[in-house]
Enzyme design. Structure first.
Site, mmCIF file in Angstrom:
data_model
loop_
_atom_site.group_PDB
_atom_site.id
_atom_site.type_symbol
_atom_site.label_atom_id
_atom_site.label_comp_id
_atom_site.label_asym_id
_atom_site.label_seq_id
_atom_site.Cartn_x
_atom_site.Cartn_y
_atom_site.Cartn_z
ATOM 1 N N CYS A 154 0.826 -1.217 0.000
ATOM 2 C CA CYS A 154 0.000 0.000 0.000
ATOM 3 C C CYS A 154 0.855 1.259 0.000
ATOM 4 C CB CYS A 154 -0.922 -0.013 1.228
ATOM 5 S SG CYS A 154 -2.040 1.395 1.268
ATOM 6 N N CYS A 162 0.740 4.480 7.004
ATOM 7 C CA CYS A 162 0.131 4.301 8.330
ATOM 8 C C CYS A 162 1.087 3.502 9.244
ATOM 9 C CB CYS A 162 -1.202 3.570 8.193
ATOM 10 S SG CYS A 162 -2.257 4.286 6.914
ATOM 11 N N CYS A 207 0.437 -0.206 10.282
ATOM 12 C CA CYS A 207 -0.065 -1.190 9.311
ATOM 13 C C CYS A 207 1.027 -2.028 8.644
ATOM 14 C CB CYS A 207 -0.886 -0.477 8.237
ATOM 15 S SG CYS A 207 -1.659 -1.672 7.115
ATOM 16 N N CYS A 254 -16.845 -8.752 5.081
ATOM 17 C CA CYS A 254 -16.162 -7.473 4.846
ATOM 18 C C CYS A 254 -14.916 -7.685 4.008
ATOM 19 C CB CYS A 254 -15.816 -6.826 6.179
ATOM 20 S SG CYS A 254 -14.982 -5.247 5.970
ATOM 21 N N CYS A 265 -19.813 -5.519 3.337
ATOM 22 C CA CYS A 265 -19.033 -4.370 3.811
ATOM 23 C C CYS A 265 -17.744 -4.351 3.008
ATOM 24 C CB CYS A 265 -18.741 -4.553 5.304
ATOM 25 S SG CYS A 265 -17.639 -3.280 5.964
ATOM 26 N N CYS A 303 -19.249 2.731 8.683
ATOM 27 C CA CYS A 303 -18.519 1.980 9.702
ATOM 28 C C CYS A 303 -17.206 2.729 9.906
ATOM 29 C CB CYS A 303 -18.258 0.552 9.219
ATOM 30 S SG CYS A 303 -17.174 -0.386 10.315
ATOM 31 N N ARG A 308 -17.919 -2.562 17.711
ATOM 32 C CA ARG A 308 -17.227 -3.829 17.418
ATOM 33 C C ARG A 308 -15.909 -3.948 18.173
ATOM 34 N NH1 ARG A 308 -17.102 -3.648 12.235
ATOM 35 N NH2 ARG A 308 -19.239 -4.352 12.249
HETATM 36 N N1 SAM Z 1 -6.614 0.603 3.136
HETATM 37 C C1 SAM Z 1 -7.892 0.830 3.663
HETATM 38 C C2 SAM Z 1 -7.904 1.879 4.750
HETATM 39 O O1 SAM Z 1 -6.883 2.172 5.328
HETATM 40 O O2 SAM Z 1 -8.994 2.391 5.005
HETATM 41 C C3 SAM Z 1 -8.558 -0.426 4.193
HETATM 42 C C4 SAM Z 1 -7.757 -1.448 4.949
HETATM 43 S S1 SAM Z 1 -6.999 -0.899 6.469
HETATM 44 C C5 SAM Z 1 -5.965 -2.258 6.869
HETATM 45 C C6 SAM Z 1 -8.360 -0.933 7.620
HETATM 46 C C7 SAM Z 1 -8.098 -0.562 9.048
HETATM 47 O O3 SAM Z 1 -7.390 -1.588 9.712
HETATM 48 C C8 SAM Z 1 -7.258 0.662 9.322
HETATM 49 O O4 SAM Z 1 -7.964 1.833 9.181
HETATM 50 C C9 SAM Z 1 -6.862 0.446 10.765
HETATM 51 O O5 SAM Z 1 -7.805 1.053 11.632
HETATM 52 C C10 SAM Z 1 -6.917 -1.068 10.923
HETATM 53 N N2 SAM Z 1 -5.588 -1.620 11.216
HETATM 54 C C11 SAM Z 1 -4.571 -1.786 10.333
HETATM 55 N N3 SAM Z 1 -3.492 -2.296 10.942
HETATM 56 C C12 SAM Z 1 -3.808 -2.470 12.244
HETATM 57 C C13 SAM Z 1 -3.106 -2.948 13.390
HETATM 58 N N4 SAM Z 1 -1.829 -3.335 13.303
HETATM 59 N N5 SAM Z 1 -3.751 -2.989 14.568
HETATM 60 C C14 SAM Z 1 -5.043 -2.593 14.651
HETATM 61 N N6 SAM Z 1 -5.757 -2.123 13.608
HETATM 62 C C15 SAM Z 1 -5.152 -2.050 12.419
HETATM 63 C C1 DTB Z 2 -11.241 -2.476 11.368
HETATM 64 O O1 DTB Z 2 -11.531 -1.501 12.071
HETATM 65 N N1 DTB Z 2 -10.392 -3.432 11.716
HETATM 66 C C2 DTB Z 2 -10.241 -4.401 10.667
HETATM 67 C C3 DTB Z 2 -11.267 -3.926 9.605
HETATM 68 N N2 DTB Z 2 -11.748 -2.698 10.162
HETATM 69 C C4 DTB Z 2 -10.884 -3.796 8.206
HETATM 70 C C5 DTB Z 2 -8.846 -4.579 10.193
HETATM 71 C C6 DTB Z 2 -7.879 -4.941 11.297
HETATM 72 C C7 DTB Z 2 -6.529 -5.180 10.673
HETATM 73 C C8 DTB Z 2 -5.528 -5.674 11.664
HETATM 74 C C9 DTB Z 2 -4.209 -5.873 11.053
HETATM 75 C C10 DTB Z 2 -4.171 -6.892 9.953
HETATM 76 O O2 DTB Z 2 -4.710 -8.007 10.113
HETATM 77 O O3 DTB Z 2 -3.519 -6.632 8.924
HETATM 78 FE FE1 SF4 Z 3 -2.781 1.151 3.406
HETATM 79 FE FE2 SF4 Z 3 -2.698 -0.118 5.722
HETATM 80 FE FE3 SF4 Z 3 -2.965 2.514 5.694
HETATM 81 FE FE4 SF4 Z 3 -5.014 0.946 4.842
HETATM 82 S S1 SF4 Z 3 -4.190 1.081 6.909
HETATM 83 S S2 SF4 Z 3 -4.217 2.812 3.887
HETATM 84 S S3 SF4 Z 3 -3.828 -0.736 3.949
HETATM 85 S S4 SF4 Z 3 -1.182 1.366 4.947
#
Ligand code: SAM
Ligand code: DTB
Ligand code: SF4
Length: 330
Positions: free
Chosen positions: A66, A70, A73, A110, A141, A201, A273
């Site tokens: 990506c 973030c 992530c 989702c 979703c 959401c 959630r």
């Molecule tokens: N790329 C899209 C976005 O950022 O909206 C969708 C996927 S992103 C992985 C969805 C959500 O996962 C993020 O907004 C974040 O709140 C959550 N997330 C990602 N990595 C995480 C982590 N290590 N621990 C907890 N939540 C995480």
């Molecule tokens: C949300 O709030 N948590 C989910 C879903 N929406 C998309 C994602 C959590 C991701 C946790 C890290 C991972 O598994 O990569």
């Molecule tokens: Fe990309 Fe992860 Fe950020 Fe979603 S949370 S925008 S997948 S870097």
């Protein structure tokens, strides 16, 4: 944490035009634990069956690489968290995963993608996925990053029920975590989703090193949306090796429970959630989260790239607590 007993002038259920100040919300966080949970449980029982839990299953339809940075992530191309970049999943694989989730008891599916925003080609594929999952009779979703007006209309037409787009933390802390987009970008997409007529959401991540005031600031942002989101995921940071937040100090689990309670009190009718971080949580802490007003979980062994409790463990936990999937009783 220092606790205090406060008497609020605010009624239990704020009128639609009342806004929650960050100070009000911070005061909720500082209530004695039992007072906070009692208040949250009372609000919960006014609006929901307190023993029902809604089950959503996640599937990563496009993993890794990506272009956003973030800090939490594992899928960001800026970090090396060992996540393999994969091209988009084929439609038949998505449908097979949705059928398996449905057979396991999930009522919502989702689909998540590691995109800053989807391209036209991406959208065409996602639209087919949404239609196919919907045809199975599941709620749909998606979480695909930022959207423009044409894209929200496309998803609405395809029959998408919910769009997940987290604001993650308070505006003041956002720049510490993400630099490739700003808070307003997130709010703009949420507004477009709302205007297109889909359910919103949106939630955040707790335990990223934010202060209590900033945690209250996150909840205030969500609770003051008009209307507030129908679904509010509260994630406990999953610390993934290779991400900038991997070494963040451990969050006291009771502070996580408090956050759930405060979300329930300030957003009485939302589905709150209990999201990422459950695999690392004891049954006792999860039980406290349900008592605090959580009424939805991610269900299935995998979140997007990290683990989630086994279905058997969740079934056993629900049995132990006398809880049941929302879809089975309603
Ligand atoms: N790329 C899209 C976005 O950022 O909206 C969708 C996927 S992103 C992985 C969805 C959500 O996962 C993020 O907004 C974040 O709140 C959550 N997330 C990602 N990595 C995480 C982590 N290590 N621990 C907890 N939540 C995480
Ligand atoms: C949300 O709030 N948590 C989910 C879903 N929406 C998309 C994602 C959590 C991701 C946790 C890290 C991972 O598994 O990569
Ligand atoms: Fe990309 Fe992860 Fe950020 Fe979603 S949370 S925008 S997948 S870097």
């Amino acid at each position: 944490m220092q606790t205090q007993t406060l008497h609020f002038s605010r009624p239990l259920q704020a009128a639609a035009d009342q806004r929650w100040s960050v100070a009000d919300i911070e005061a909720l966080f500082k209530l004695p634990f039992a007072d906070l949970l009692f208040r949250a449980q009372r609000v919960h029982r006014e609006h929901f069956d307190p023993n029902a839990v809604q089950l959503s299953t996640l599937l990563s339809i496009k993993t890794g690489g990506c272009s956003e940075d973030c800090g939490y992530c594992p899928q960001s191309a800026f970090h090396d968290a060992g996540v393999e970049n994969r091209k988009m999943l084929e439609l038949d694989k998505v449908v097979a995963a949705a059928k398996a989730a449905q057979a396991g008891g999930a009522d919502r599916f989702c689909m998540g993608a590691a995109w800053r925003e989807p391209s036209e080609e991406d959208m065409a594929a996602v639209v087919e996925m949404v239609k196919a999952v919907r045809d199975l009779g599941m709620e749909t979703c998606a979480t695909l990053g930022m959207l423009n007006d044409a894209q929200t209309a496309q998803l609405k037409d395809a029959g998408l029920d919910y769009y997940n787009h987290n604001i993650d933390t308070a505006p003041e802390f956002y720049g510490n975590i993400i630099s490739t987009r700003d808070y307003q970008d997130r709010l703009d997409t949420l507004e477009r989703v709302r205007r297109a007529g889909m359910h919103v959401c949106s939630g955040g991540i707790i335990g990223m090193g934010e202060s209590l005031t900033q945690r209250a600031g996150l909840i205030a942002q969500l609770a003051n949306m008009e209307p507030y989101p129908e679904s509010v995921p509260i994630n406990n940071l999953v610390k993934v090796e290779g991400t900038p937040l991997a070494d963040t100090a451990e969050l006291d689990p009771l502070d996580f429970v408090r956050t759930i309670a405060v979300a329930r009190i300030t957003m009485p009718k939302a589905s709150v959630r209990l999201s990422a971080g459950r695999q690392q949580m004891s049954d006792a802490v999860q039980a406290l989260c349900f008592l605090a007003g959580a009424n939805s979980i991610f269900y299935g062994e995998q979140l997007l790239t990290t683990g989630n409790p086994e279905v058997e463990r969740d079934r056993a936990l629900m049995d132990k607590l006398g809880m049941y999937p929302f879809a089975e009783k309603h």
